[in-house]
Design a protein around this motif. Sequence first.
Motif, mmCIF file in Angstrom:
data_model
loop_
_atom_site.group_PDB
_atom_site.id
_atom_site.type_symbol
_atom_site.label_atom_id
_atom_site.label_comp_id
_atom_site.label_asym_id
_atom_site.label_seq_id
_atom_site.Cartn_x
_atom_site.Cartn_y
_atom_site.Cartn_z
ATOM 1 N N LEU A 217 0.837 -1.203 0.000
ATOM 2 C CA LEU A 217 0.000 0.000 0.000
ATOM 3 C C LEU A 217 0.870 1.250 0.000
ATOM 4 O O LEU A 217 1.605 1.517 0.959
ATOM 5 C CB LEU A 217 -0.919 0.005 1.219
ATOM 6 C CG LEU A 217 -1.742 1.288 1.426
ATOM 7 C CD1 LEU A 217 -2.698 1.524 0.248
ATOM 8 C CD2 LEU A 217 -2.513 1.228 2.744
ATOM 9 N N VAL A 255 -5.026 2.941 -2.050
ATOM 10 C CA VAL A 255 -5.922 1.784 -1.858
ATOM 11 C C VAL A 255 -6.424 1.287 -3.208
ATOM 12 O O VAL A 255 -6.474 0.076 -3.468
ATOM 13 C CB VAL A 255 -7.098 2.163 -0.935
ATOM 14 C CG1 VAL A 255 -8.178 1.076 -0.956
ATOM 15 C CG2 VAL A 255 -6.600 2.396 0.494
ATOM 16 N N SER A 259 -5.738 -2.396 -4.830
ATOM 17 C CA SER A 259 -6.857 -3.284 -5.176
ATOM 18 C C SER A 259 -6.771 -3.716 -6.634
ATOM 19 O O SER A 259 -7.079 -4.875 -6.966
ATOM 20 C CB SER A 259 -8.197 -2.603 -4.892
ATOM 21 O OG SER A 259 -8.396 -1.495 -5.747
ATOM 22 N N ILE A 286 -9.013 -2.849 0.702
ATOM 23 C CA ILE A 286 -8.311 -3.181 -0.541
ATOM 24 C C ILE A 286 -8.896 -4.463 -1.143
ATOM 25 O O ILE A 286 -9.182 -4.530 -2.345
ATOM 26 C CB ILE A 286 -6.807 -3.354 -0.282
ATOM 27 C CG1 ILE A 286 -6.166 -2.019 0.091
ATOM 28 C CG2 ILE A 286 -6.097 -3.958 -1.493
ATOM 29 C CD1 ILE A 286 -4.744 -2.140 0.637
#
Length: 293
Positions: A217, A255, A259, A286
């Motif tokens: 992240l 995020v 993802s 996520i």
Amino acid sequence: MIATLQRSLEVGAVTITAEIMPPRGADPSKSLAMAETLRGCVNAINVTDGSRAFMRMSSLALCKLLLDAGLEPILQMGCRDRNRIAIQGDLLGAHALGIRNVLCLTGDPVRVGDQPEAKAVNDYESVRLLQQIDCFNRQEDPVKGFLPDKGTNFFPGAAADPNCRSFSGLYKRLERKKAAGAKFLQTQMVMESTVLEEFCSRVAKPLDLPVLAGVFLLKSARNARFINKVVPGACIPEALVERLEKASDPLSEGVAIASEQVKNYVEIAQGVHLMAVKAENLIPKILAKAGFN
């Protein structure tokens, strides 16, 4: 007892792990709270072991607390700080406590940490640690004969860096880890699908090792540039840095990027390994955005 992680990898299911850090102090409550946010979202939780050569609570202690809370841990074990006798004792102790998953690491050099005057041991490195676990799994005593008080049933894994410039050298290194007993790979952060595809096709698949691709992240453009500067092997593309820089909410953009990577990487590797330093509570978000509810 077969761990959830082992069952998931062996049946070829999409497998998700995440990483937490032990506390820098004697109170584990914050680390346990972070781990609790991952319940039901991941197959197992890595606990770092002196990552970047910074002092923290032992991985072994926090792994036991996770077990007590009904969460499956992956014990990260580095070789930097202990001689073989200490490592052997910690392994047997971990097994007695119910820990089965072990990620075998050499460990970051002491010079990069907050106590550079500390003395590194490095009696073992990751391959020899894997060999030691394999011997314990076969009930072999490190001196001679067999362990009189039973052997172990560990599920050992190894680390890999898909950003390595020499795939031939990387293949040879991971081939040694596979021969030493590694059953799965968790990678360093991977920022591009093409890099992961090449790593899996040229290295991991020929070795028949399941891969959990590292997803990190990114919190801001500044964070990304810092990582590129100080983390060995980090290679965050400028396009992602610019995307974070232009975002009105960089953390939310981070995020979104993570993802997208999860969604792409599970089509290439067997699963993902999520790293969100001091923001582990965002990992469920996520995963949800990637379609894992």
